[in-house]
Motif scaffolding. Sequence first.
Motif, PDB file in Angstrom:
ATOM      1  N   ARG A   9      28.782  45.510  56.199  1.00 30.44           N
ATOM      2  CA  ARG A   9      29.113  46.806  55.605  1.00 30.44           C
ATOM      3  C   ARG A   9      28.412  47.975  56.297  1.00 30.44           C
ATOM      4  O   ARG A   9      28.696  49.129  55.982  1.00 30.44           O
ATOM      5  CB  ARG A   9      28.723  46.805  54.120  1.00 30.44           C
ATOM      6  CG  ARG A   9      29.408  45.754  53.276  1.00 30.44           C
ATOM      7  CD  ARG A   9      30.693  46.254  52.684  1.00 30.44           C
ATOM      8  NE  ARG A   9      30.514  47.574  52.081  1.00 30.44           N
ATOM      9  CZ  ARG A   9      31.492  48.419  51.832  1.00 30.44           C
ATOM     10  NH1 ARG A   9      32.717  48.094  52.148  1.00 30.44           N
ATOM     11  NH2 ARG A   9      31.260  49.587  51.286  1.00 30.44           N
ATOM     12  N   TRP A  10      27.475  47.700  57.219  1.00 32.54           N
ATOM     13  CA  TRP A  10      26.669  48.780  57.801  1.00 32.54           C
ATOM     14  C   TRP A  10      27.528  49.938  58.318  1.00 32.54           C
ATOM     15  O   TRP A  10      27.212  51.099  58.085  1.00 32.54           O
ATOM     16  CB  TRP A  10      25.799  48.258  58.954  1.00 32.54           C
ATOM     17  CG  TRP A  10      24.639  47.413  58.527  1.00 32.54           C
ATOM     18  CD1 TRP A  10      24.168  47.231  57.255  1.00 32.54           C
ATOM     19  CD2 TRP A  10      23.798  46.617  59.380  1.00 32.54           C
ATOM     20  NE1 TRP A  10      23.091  46.378  57.267  1.00 32.54           N
ATOM     21  CE2 TRP A  10      22.844  45.991  58.542  1.00 32.54           C
ATOM     22  CE3 TRP A  10      23.766  46.375  60.749  1.00 32.54           C
ATOM     23  CZ2 TRP A  10      21.861  45.141  59.061  1.00 32.54           C
ATOM     24  CZ3 TRP A  10      22.792  45.539  61.265  1.00 32.54           C
ATOM     25  CH2 TRP A  10      21.848  44.928  60.426  1.00 32.54           C
ATOM     26  N   TRP A  15      20.043  50.396  53.683  1.00 28.37           N
ATOM     27  CA  TRP A  15      20.784  49.281  54.267  1.00 28.37           C
ATOM     28  C   TRP A  15      19.902  48.048  54.136  1.00 28.37           C
ATOM     29  O   TRP A  15      18.697  48.164  53.912  1.00 28.37           O
ATOM     30  CB  TRP A  15      21.150  49.543  55.729  1.00 28.37           C
ATOM     31  CG  TRP A  15      19.998  49.812  56.640  1.00 28.37           C
ATOM     32  CD1 TRP A  15      19.444  51.023  56.923  1.00 28.37           C
ATOM     33  CD2 TRP A  15      19.217  48.844  57.365  1.00 28.37           C
ATOM     34  NE1 TRP A  15      18.374  50.870  57.780  1.00 28.37           N
ATOM     35  CE2 TRP A  15      18.218  49.550  58.071  1.00 28.37           C
ATOM     36  CE3 TRP A  15      19.278  47.454  57.497  1.00 28.37           C
ATOM     37  CZ2 TRP A  15      17.281  48.909  58.894  1.00 28.37           C
ATOM     38  CZ3 TRP A  15      18.350  46.816  58.318  1.00 28.37           C
ATOM     39  CH2 TRP A  15      17.365  47.542  59.009  1.00 28.37           C
ATOM     40  N   LEU A  22      28.497  52.465  55.686  1.00 26.97           N
ATOM     41  CA  LEU A  22      27.488  53.086  54.829  1.00 26.97           C
ATOM     42  C   LEU A  22      27.280  54.556  55.170  1.00 26.97           C
ATOM     43  O   LEU A  22      26.871  55.349  54.323  1.00 26.97           O
ATOM     44  CB  LEU A  22      26.148  52.347  54.939  1.00 26.97           C
ATOM     45  CG  LEU A  22      26.137  50.888  54.446  1.00 26.97           C
ATOM     46  CD1 LEU A  22      24.761  50.264  54.676  1.00 26.97           C
ATOM     47  CD2 LEU A  22      26.514  50.818  52.966  1.00 26.97           C
ATOM     48  N   SER A  23      27.551  54.910  56.442  1.00 22.31           N
ATOM     49  CA  SER A  23      27.352  56.285  56.889  1.00 22.31           C
ATOM     50  C   SER A  23      28.116  56.483  58.193  1.00 22.31           C
ATOM     51  O   SER A  23      28.201  55.556  58.996  1.00 22.31           O
ATOM     52  CB  SER A  23      25.858  56.539  57.134  1.00 22.31           C
ATOM     53  OG  SER A  23      25.681  57.665  57.974  1.00 22.31           O
ATOM     54  N   LYS A  26      25.099  46.174  50.978  1.00 23.89           N
ATOM     55  CA  LYS A  26      24.302  46.907  51.981  1.00 23.89           C
ATOM     56  C   LYS A  26      24.090  46.056  53.233  1.00 23.89           C
ATOM     57  O   LYS A  26      23.320  46.415  54.106  1.00 23.89           O
ATOM     58  CB  LYS A  26      22.938  47.294  51.399  1.00 23.89           C
ATOM     59  CG  LYS A  26      22.993  48.180  50.165  1.00 23.89           C
ATOM     60  CD  LYS A  26      23.249  49.618  50.548  1.00 23.89           C
ATOM     61  CE  LYS A  26      23.103  50.555  49.355  1.00 23.89           C
ATOM     62  NZ  LYS A  26      24.208  50.373  48.374  1.00 23.89           N
TER      63      LYS A  26
END
Length: 258
Positions: free
Chosen positions: A43-44, A33, A47-48, A39
């Motif tokens: 968008r955090w 990140w 990401l997961s 990243k």
Amino acid sequence: MHRFRIFLVFFTLPLLAAIGGMLMVAFADEIPWGYADDKGPARWGRLSPEFALCEEGLAQSPIDIRDAVETDLVAINFHYGETANNIFNNGHTIQVAIDAGSYIVYNGIRYDLLQFHFHAPSEHTIAGEAAALEIHFVHQDRNSGNLAVIGILLTAGDGEAGSAAYAPIFDNLPAQVGEPAAAGEALALETLLPASRGYYTYQGSLTTPPCSEVVRWLLLDSPLALSTEQIAAFRAIYDANARPTLPLGQRDLLRARR
Ligand SMILES: [Zn+2]
């Protein structure tokens, strides 16, 4: 031979499971990140799954400080000692790991000082205005695991007292990620704080993934002045490692009455 095979099954399966678990944990820590493009902060949360709070949380940090309600609040009691200058560049910021023994007491709870690090520009803003840098002193309650983070805004100015206290750090900033710690002189932690300890407070989150909502924020209301050269030295390494502000929402933003 048969007995040996049973031995293998009984011992290697749990071992493999344990190694697999460790790999997954290591992998989760390494989800990349950053602060820009695909990243970046917007968008955090995508990401997961572990970062979902970054997008869905309703008690996120930082915030814009405005319309704070003045009220009677307890003082923050600092019990800061010395630490070796364990400074390193972790790829997201410059951080100093703290030797055990320094802590604050807030509302009767002891929070141990773990580390401090910097953001440029500041993450919290005052009525929409960012400062040049913000320092975060990260403390943890060893019983609950909850955090208390002291934030201080750093501005460019003629603050000779501030710049002298911070010189061991800003004279040893590691430009390369993962660079071994510089052997700077010991830090007297108390000298890194402004003399005035008035503060704003609200309940919020980590400002980096996974954005966990476990932070009692204590933002000191007196900025500290560093020299223009010190601020430039940090911003030559990290110039944009600040998450944009998020809505206060239903939370209380309080300011200690003077
Ligand atoms: Zn921070």
